[in-house]
Design an enzyme around this catalytic site. Structure first.
Site, PDB file in Angstrom:
ATOM      1  N   TYR A 160       0.820  -1.212   0.000  1.00  0.00           N
ATOM      2  CA  TYR A 160       0.000   0.000   0.000  1.00  0.00           C
ATOM      3  C   TYR A 160       0.853   1.260   0.000  1.00  0.00           C
ATOM      4  CZ  TYR A 160      -4.498  -2.275   0.947  1.00  0.00           C
ATOM      5  OH  TYR A 160      -5.650  -3.007   0.867  1.00  0.00           O
ATOM      6  N   LYS A 168       4.219 -15.257   3.471  1.00  0.00           N
ATOM      7  CA  LYS A 168       4.470 -16.080   2.273  1.00  0.00           C
ATOM      8  C   LYS A 168       5.983 -16.310   2.235  1.00  0.00           C
ATOM      9  CE  LYS A 168       3.206 -18.064  -1.626  1.00  0.00           C
ATOM     10  NZ  LYS A 168       2.389 -19.299  -1.664  1.00  0.00           N
ATOM     11  N   ASP A 180      -1.669 -18.560   1.600  1.00  0.00           N
ATOM     12  CA  ASP A 180      -2.589 -19.310   0.732  1.00  0.00           C
ATOM     13  C   ASP A 180      -3.306 -20.417   1.510  1.00  0.00           C
ATOM     14  OD1 ASP A 180      -0.148 -20.606   0.939  1.00  0.00           O
ATOM     15  OD2 ASP A 180      -0.043 -21.231  -1.166  1.00  0.00           O
TER      16      ASP A 180
HETATM   17  C1  IPM Z   1     -10.411  -1.676   3.850  1.00  0.00           C
HETATM   18  C2  IPM Z   1     -10.591  -1.139   2.466  1.00  0.00           C
HETATM   19  C3  IPM Z   1      -9.447  -0.183   2.170  1.00  0.00           C
HETATM   20  C4  IPM Z   1      -8.160  -0.976   2.215  1.00  0.00           C
HETATM   21  C5  IPM Z   1      -9.558   0.597   0.852  1.00  0.00           C
HETATM   22  C6  IPM Z   1     -10.876   1.319   0.734  1.00  0.00           C
HETATM   23  C7  IPM Z   1      -8.401   1.546   0.680  1.00  0.00           C
HETATM   24  O1  IPM Z   1     -10.655  -2.175   1.542  1.00  0.00           O
HETATM   25  O2  IPM Z   1     -10.427  -0.880   4.795  1.00  0.00           O
HETATM   26  O3  IPM Z   1     -10.271  -2.883   4.014  1.00  0.00           O
HETATM   27  O4  IPM Z   1      -7.787  -1.622   1.229  1.00  0.00           O
HETATM   28  O5  IPM Z   1      -7.504  -0.935   3.256  1.00  0.00           O
END
Ligand code: IPM
Ligand code: MN
Length: 356
Positions: free
Chosen positions: A141, A189, A221
């Site tokens: 992320y 993993k 997995d």
């Molecule tokens: C969550 C959501 C978010 C994430 C998105 C909306 C950015 O899916 O809170 O799980 O991926 O963390």
């Protein structure tokens, strides 16, 4: 002292479920004689349309000076064509980063009254009670470099973790396991990824300080399967960011609906609270959304940020009572409307306040 809560309802069903959660909080604060200082600000798609950015400065400033932030949901089909860094979701990720909470707690539990609603067999889900601790500020992320190079037709994201980032979230997970059934399952993993090898080695190191907690490692997995076949085997489940995103949605099947699950993000400057469900644009504005995930999230605000555990427990029992008495939102009735009283979003909120 007044409790300062910032509400960022966001998009889709965000505003309608958050409204019910806030109404519950108003009732709780009124009765406890403590004052609730509530502010509302824009985030996500609505902020893109109004302010030109998914996280306006005003929202960020208000969040940083609040005692807690309660978020509804972000995203919607009309913003799908935007690149990741300008989408509604980017506003949420920027907010998470700014608030600094790195441990996202996501409980997945079976409620007896709902177990029959799970597509899984009753004897598989009943009694299941998992607490996911999802690392929220690292991994794919946030790792750099990240890019879609349209000229060369290549794209990449970076899964990166430092030892310190793993240590701090692992400690939170072990501490929580200590207060529960003393079992921690760390997901990785490690048979393929170096990051996962670091993850596994670091979690094993931290475990030395928690001899009373049993640590087990699972590959992501097979874990995806094990959660479905034997959910009762798991207590605290520690994951990196993306693995936790995926496994926690999968685990909503144990409860019976994604609309039931709350989350709390702790460890930073200001805690952030969000139901784990998304903005569900297909049902927005129709009174079909389940507000219980948001209401249970409000309970977590009280528990983790307001020092009002008894009130949190009261909300959780009111939810259980409503289910016991056969009240359901559409997602929980699954076509079986004869055994249940199916309520709209607002009627369910009202019912919880009545039972509280
Ligand atoms: C969550 C959501 C978010 C994430 C998105 C909306 C950015 O899916 O809170 O799980 O991926 O963390
Ligand atoms: Mn998700």
């Amino acid at each position: 002292m007044a409790f300062r809560l910032l509400v960022t309802a966001g998009d889709g069903i965000g505003p309608e479920v958050t409204r019910e959660a806030v109404a519950v909080l108003h009732q709780v604060f009124e009765r406890s004689g403590r004052s609730l200082d509530l502010q509302e600000k824009r985030i996500g798609g609505i902020a893109i349309d109004t302010d030109g950015t998914p996280l306006p400065q005003e929202t960020l400033d208000a969040a940083l000076s609040a005692d807690a932030v309660l978020l509804g949901a972000v995203g919607g089909t009309q913003w799908n064509a935007l690149p990741p860094n300008t989408r509604p979701e980017a506003g949420l990720l920027q907010l998470r980063a700014a608030l600094g909470g790195f441990a996202n707690l996501r409980p997945a539990f079976s409620i007896a009254e709902l177990a029959s609603n799970s597509p899984l067999k009753l004897d598989v889900v009943s009694g299941a009670d998992i607490l996911f601790v999802r690392e929220l500020l690292g991994g794919l992320y946030f790792g750099a470099p990240r890019e879609w190079n349209r000229a060369t037709g290549e794209a990449w994201n970076t899964m990166r973790y430092t030892r310190e980032e793993i240590v701090r979230v692992a400690r939170i997970a072990f501490d929580l396991a200590r207060k529960r059934r003393r079992k921690l399952t760390s997901v990785d993993k490690a048979n393929v990824l170096e990051v996962s090898q670091l993850w596994r080695a670091t979690v094993t190191e931290v475990a030395a300080d928690y001899p009373d907690v049993t640590l087990e490692h699972q590959l992501v997995d097979s874990m995806a399967m094990l959660i479905m076949t034997s959910p009762r085997n798991y207590d605290v489940v520690l994951t990196e960011n993306l693995f936790g995103d995926i496994l926690s949605d999968e685990s909503a099947v144990i409860t019976g609906s994604l609309g039931m699950l709350p989350s709390a993000t702790i460890g930073g400057k200001v805690n952030l609270y969000e139901p784990i469900h998304g903005s569900a644009p297909d049902i927005a504005g129709k009174g079909l959304a389940n507000p219980l995930g948001a209401i249970l999230t409000a309970a977590l605000v009280l528990r983790h940020s307001a020092g009002m555990d008894a009130e949190a427990v009261a909300i959780e029992s009111a939810v259980r009572k409503a289910l016991e008495q056969g009240f359901r939102t559409a997602d929980l009735a699954r076509g079986n409307t004869t055994d249940f009283t199916v309520l709209s979003t607002t009627a369910m909120g009202q019912k919880i306040r009545e039972l509280l």
